[in-house]
Motif scaffolding. Structure first.
Motif, PDB file in Angstrom:
ATOM      1  N   LEU A 371       0.815  -1.222   0.000  1.00 48.02           N
ATOM      2  CA  LEU A 371       0.000   0.000   0.000  1.00 48.02           C
ATOM      3  C   LEU A 371       0.849   1.274   0.000  1.00 48.02           C
ATOM      4  CD1 LEU A 371      -2.799  -1.154   2.475  1.00 48.02           C
ATOM      5  CD2 LEU A 371      -3.042  -0.795   0.012  1.00 48.02           C
ATOM      6  N   PRO A 372       1.881   1.368   0.830  1.00 43.68           N
ATOM      7  CA  PRO A 372       2.706   2.593   0.782  1.00 43.68           C
ATOM      8  C   PRO A 372       3.412   2.785  -0.559  1.00 43.68           C
ATOM      9  CG  PRO A 372       3.117   1.364   2.816  1.00 43.68           C
ATOM     10  CD  PRO A 372       2.319   0.476   1.929  1.00 43.68           C
ATOM     11  N   ARG A 373       3.690   1.704  -1.264  1.00 46.97           N
ATOM     12  CA  ARG A 373       4.357   1.828  -2.565  1.00 46.97           C
ATOM     13  C   ARG A 373       3.397   2.434  -3.595  1.00 46.97           C
ATOM     14  NH1 ARG A 373       7.529  -2.962  -4.897  1.00 46.97           N
ATOM     15  NH2 ARG A 373       8.540  -1.188  -5.912  1.00 46.97           N
ATOM     16  N   PHE A 374       2.129   2.035  -3.559  1.00 49.68           N
ATOM     17  CA  PHE A 374       1.134   2.682  -4.418  1.00 49.68           C
ATOM     18  C   PHE A 374       1.158   4.185  -4.182  1.00 49.68           C
ATOM     19  CE2 PHE A 374      -0.598  -1.452  -5.225  1.00 49.68           C
ATOM     20  CZ  PHE A 374      -1.524  -1.342  -6.247  1.00 49.68           C
ATOM     21  N   ALA A 375       1.111   4.571  -2.901  1.00 47.07           N
ATOM     22  CA  ALA A 375       1.051   5.990  -2.553  1.00 47.07           C
ATOM     23  C   ALA A 375       2.302   6.736  -2.999  1.00 47.07           C
ATOM     24  CB  ALA A 375       0.845   6.137  -1.047  1.00 47.07           C
ATOM     25  N   ALA A 376       3.460   6.147  -2.767  1.00 43.12           N
ATOM     26  CA  ALA A 376       4.721   6.818  -3.097  1.00 43.12           C
ATOM     27  C   ALA A 376       4.847   7.062  -4.599  1.00 43.12           C
ATOM     28  CB  ALA A 376       5.892   5.993  -2.593  1.00 43.12           C
ATOM     29  N   LEU A 377       4.299   6.148  -5.407  1.00 43.44           N
ATOM     30  CA  LEU A 377       4.388   6.269  -6.860  1.00 43.44           C
ATOM     31  C   LEU A 377       3.229   7.066  -7.451  1.00 43.44           C
ATOM     32  CD1 LEU A 377       5.541   2.624  -7.676  1.00 43.44           C
ATOM     33  CD2 LEU A 377       6.850   4.713  -8.131  1.00 43.44           C
ATOM     34  N   GLY A 378       2.259   7.441  -6.628  1.00 40.85           N
ATOM     35  CA  GLY A 378       1.101   8.171  -7.143  1.00 40.85           C
ATOM     36  C   GLY A 378       0.238   7.337  -8.064  1.00 40.85           C
ATOM     37  N   VAL A 379       0.217   6.035  -7.832  1.00 39.37           N
ATOM     38  CA  VAL A 379      -0.516   5.115  -8.699  1.00 39.37           C
ATOM     39  C   VAL A 379      -1.953   4.963  -8.214  1.00 39.37           C
ATOM     40  CG1 VAL A 379      -0.651   2.710  -9.462  1.00 39.37           C
ATOM     41  CG2 VAL A 379       1.559   3.859  -9.337  1.00 39.37           C
ATOM     42  N   SER A 380      -2.918   5.015  -9.140  1.00 46.03           N
ATOM     43  CA  SER A 380      -4.324   4.787  -8.809  1.00 46.03           C
ATOM     44  C   SER A 380      -4.613   3.294  -8.766  1.00 46.03           C
ATOM     45  CB  SER A 380      -5.243   5.428  -9.850  1.00 46.03           C
ATOM     46  OG  SER A 380      -5.061   6.813  -9.920  1.00 46.03           O
ATOM     47  N   ALA A 381      -5.560   2.905  -7.931  1.00 41.58           N
ATOM     48  CA  ALA A 381      -6.053   1.529  -7.890  1.00 41.58           C
ATOM     49  C   ALA A 381      -7.426   1.511  -8.551  1.00 41.58           C
ATOM     50  CB  ALA A 381      -6.153   1.039  -6.450  1.00 41.58           C
ATOM     51  N   VAL A 382      -7.516   0.860  -9.703  1.00 40.00           N
ATOM     52  CA  VAL A 382      -8.774   0.796 -10.447  1.00 40.00           C
ATOM     53  C   VAL A 382      -9.399  -0.566 -10.167  1.00 40.00           C
ATOM     54  CG1 VAL A 382      -9.881   1.018 -12.703  1.00 40.00           C
ATOM     55  CG2 VAL A 382      -7.793   2.316 -12.198  1.00 40.00           C
ATOM     56  N   ILE A 383     -10.355  -0.574  -9.231  1.00 38.88           N
ATOM     57  CA  ILE A 383     -10.901  -1.828  -8.720  1.00 38.88           C
ATOM     58  C   ILE A 383     -12.260  -2.144  -9.339  1.00 38.88           C
ATOM     59  CG2 ILE A 383      -9.647  -1.562  -6.552  1.00 38.88           C
ATOM     60  CD1 ILE A 383     -12.443  -0.804  -5.314  1.00 38.88           C
ATOM     61  N   GLN A 384     -12.715  -3.378  -9.138  1.00 35.60           N
ATOM     62  CA  GLN A 384     -14.022  -3.846  -9.617  1.00 35.60           C
ATOM     63  C   GLN A 384     -14.788  -4.448  -8.435  1.00 35.60           C
ATOM     64  OE1 GLN A 384     -11.010  -4.985 -11.202  1.00 35.60           O
ATOM     65  NE2 GLN A 384     -11.162  -3.094 -12.379  1.00 35.60           N
ATOM     66  N   PRO A 385     -15.487  -3.635  -7.669  1.00 36.89           N
ATOM     67  CA  PRO A 385     -16.174  -4.134  -6.469  1.00 36.89           C
ATOM     68  C   PRO A 385     -17.153  -5.268  -6.747  1.00 36.89           C
ATOM     69  CG  PRO A 385     -16.107  -1.738  -6.483  1.00 36.89           C
ATOM     70  CD  PRO A 385     -15.629  -2.173  -7.819  1.00 36.89           C
ATOM     71  N   ASN A 386     -17.795  -5.237  -7.918  1.00 38.27           N
ATOM     72  CA  ASN A 386     -18.781  -6.284  -8.202  1.00 38.27           C
ATOM     73  C   ASN A 386     -18.151  -7.652  -8.401  1.00 38.27           C
ATOM     74  OD1 ASN A 386     -21.277  -5.034  -7.920  1.00 38.27           O
ATOM     75  ND2 ASN A 386     -21.258  -4.213  -9.999  1.00 38.27           N
ATOM     76  N   PHE A 387     -16.823  -7.719  -8.579  1.00 32.18           N
ATOM     77  CA  PHE A 387     -16.179  -9.032  -8.596  1.00 32.18           C
ATOM     78  C   PHE A 387     -16.448  -9.756  -7.282  1.00 32.18           C
ATOM     79  CE2 PHE A 387     -12.439  -8.766 -11.841  1.00 32.18           C
ATOM     80  CZ  PHE A 387     -13.346  -8.484 -12.845  1.00 32.18           C
ATOM     81  N   LEU A 388     -16.272  -9.045  -6.178  1.00 29.34           N
ATOM     82  CA  LEU A 388     -16.471  -9.689  -4.883  1.00 29.34           C
ATOM     83  C   LEU A 388     -17.951  -9.871  -4.577  1.00 29.34           C
ATOM     84  CD1 LEU A 388     -13.694  -8.222  -2.569  1.00 29.34           C
ATOM     85  CD2 LEU A 388     -13.671 -10.250  -4.018  1.00 29.34           C
TER      86      LEU A 388
END
Length: 522
Positions: A371-388
């Motif tokens: 999680l901190p690596r996502f933040a440090a790189l400014g990367v977005s998480a494009v998720i699919q809630p309906n999968f779950l």
């Protein structure tokens, strides 16, 4: 004079400076203002919404329109749960009159109910001399008959007719391409389905190649629709990573691979544009091909797979970054996320681009240390809630107790300052943003099982994932995602306020109207 004024409405603008209004003015497809700024302005059309709730049109940041439209017109073996029932559907499809050499294509295949995969030998019994291609619902695998296997190079691996990832791609290429007319019709069908669910803009996740491309000239199908006035919503197109080719650019340009003519993210207009470069690193959980650091539960050490040699995948990510692309890196498993984050970090060191807005598509299993690596790189998480919501019971079982709380996170990303972006991956599962928002808040699967309850977010945070955050992920934040002066008049009218109803009712809220460019579209 305004073209249209919406009045007597409960308008949730998603603009913190003016969060709620009762009136909204539209002129030539743009929002002029909200609230008292437009209440007294004359308008050619005044729409009294009777207290209905208005939101910015939902943005579905990861879809497959051509696949969705084609699937809607393809015979399906779902919901068959017995081998003999599936074979009966294949038999009927193979018997239908068809041009010489036409393939028998079927959708809806999922091995989980069967407990095993179908085999080529079983399909041979009902093929009637035709080539049969049975697409897995995940889009990451297929089952084919012997007539198809005989056309594949000897080095393509398969398990008695079951092909996954790059092996499936090799089989699909024997069938491709689809015509632009056929693709245009399919895209329109799927796009109108999006409108019915309140989606006014979307990002098509990979054209021209890769796992799910349908033609090397696929972009032309979207242009056909646009030219004919049949493109009903705004579409941003991701080019498949394998469309990049070595190009003899000037040394000062700093890159060695590019799309023809140097096209990259940002080319186009408000209706049709080129978005991110889509790069697949691994497979999917449904097909058990997502790349994990620890094995799937109940398997003999299976940890999924990468799409290609890891070094080649990393080099493509770096080259795409150097060529100026925004990147959309498909990484479902945590091992794939490691590869993606390592490559993105390397790319940013070579050529810093603070506002590159790179994205990790799916981010299906993310460890706490990632999680901190996502933040440090400014990367977005494009998720699919309906999968779950749809598959969560199965996914939680194969991930195990600890890892099930890491799947398709919400709160974990937000608490680390990572942009959380909502999407559907339609047609893999249900495309409804409202049902996805309900899951994000409740974290409850369709069967009622709680999955990672600590990852629940608020209704406002979930709405933001499908509006403001989606707009920024697609570089649309100046014109979409919030109902502000100057923004595009793309909006959805709901029968209730998602913030006021019980969370269990959010998914059932009625879509009353959808507007695109100030015109009612559905």
């Amino acid at each position: 004079m305004l073209c249209t004024r919406l009045t007597n409405a409960h308008i949730l603008t998603m603009d913190p400076g003016h969060p709620v209004a009762h009136d909204l003015g539209i002129w030539r497809g743009r929002i002029v203002g909200v609230g008292e700024a437009v209440t007294s302005l004359p308008a050619r059309e005044i729409l009294d919404l009777g207290g209905a709730t208005v939101l910015p049109g939902f943005i579905d940041s990861h879809v497959h329109l051509a696949w969705a439209g084609l699937k809607a017109g393809t015979p399906s073996v779902a919901p068959c749960e017995r081998v003999e029932d599936i074979l009966a559907v294949v038999d009927a499809a193979a018997r239908r009159p068809a041009p010489s050499g036409a393939w028998v294509e079927l959708a809806g295949y999922d091995q989980r109910a069967l407990g095993r995969h179908l085999t080529a030998a079983e399909l041979d019994r009902v093929s009637h001399g035709r080539k049969v291609f049975l697409m897995h619902d995940s889009g990451h695998a297929c089952v084919v008959n012997t007539a198809v296997l005989e056309l594949l190079p000897a080095e393509i691996p398969h398990e008695q007719g079951f092909l996954a990832e790059s092996a499936m791609t090799a089989a699909r290429r024997l069938r491709l391409p689809y015509s632009q007319e056929e693709l245009a019709d399919a895209i329109e069908v799927a796009a109108r389905g999006c409108l019915d669910e309140g989606v006014t803009a979307c990002a098509e996740a990979g054209i021209g190649g890769g796992l799910l491309g349908h033609s090397p000239v696929e972009l032309g199908a979207y242009q056909l629709l646009r030219d004919r006035g049949r493109l009903p919503l705004r579409v941003q197109l991701m080019a498949s990573g394998d469309t990049l080719r070595p190009r003899a650019a000037h040394a000062d340009d700093g890159f060695i691979r590019a799309l023809d003519l140097g096209l990259r993210t940002g080319f186009g207009d408000d209706w049709l544009s080129l978005g991110a470069l889509k790069i697949y690193t691994d497979g999917g959980m449904m097909a058990r091909t997502a790349a994990l650091t620890s094995p799937y539960e109940g398997t003999a050490g299976d940890t999924g797979r990468f799409q290609d040699d890891p070094e080649r995948l990393a080099a493509l990510i770096v080259d795409g970054h150097l060529a100026g692309w925004q990147l959309a890196v498909h990484a479902i498993g945590d091992r794939a996320a490691d590869l993606a984050l390592d490559a993105l970090e390397r790319a940013q060191k070579l050529r810093p681009r603070p506002d590159a807005r790179h994205r990790i598509e799916h981010a299906g299993l993310i460890r706490p240390d990632q999680l901190p690596r996502f933040a440090a790189l400014g990367v977005s998480a494009v998720i699919q809630p309906n999968f779950l919501r749809s598959f969560g019971d199965d996914y939680a079982t194969v991930m195990g107790e600890e890892r099930s709380g890491w799947m398709y996170r919400g709160r974990g990303f937000l608490d680390h300052g990572v942009a959380l972006v909502g999407s559907s991956d339609r047609p893999v599962t249900d495309g409804s943003p409202l049902r996805a928002i309900q899951f994000m808040v409740e974290r409850t699967s369709a069967s009622g099982r709680l999955i990672g309850p600590g990852e629940a977010v608020t209704v406002d945070e979930a709405l933001r994932a499908y509006t403001v955050a989606g707009a920024r992920a697609c570089h649309w934040e100046r014109t979409a995602g919030a109902l502000t002066p100057g923004s595009r008049a793309d909006l959805v009218v709901l029968g209730d306020d998602p913030r006021r109803v019980d969370p269990s009712r959010i998914g059932a809220i009625e879509i009353l109207r959808t507007f695109v460019d100030g015109v009612q579209a559905s």
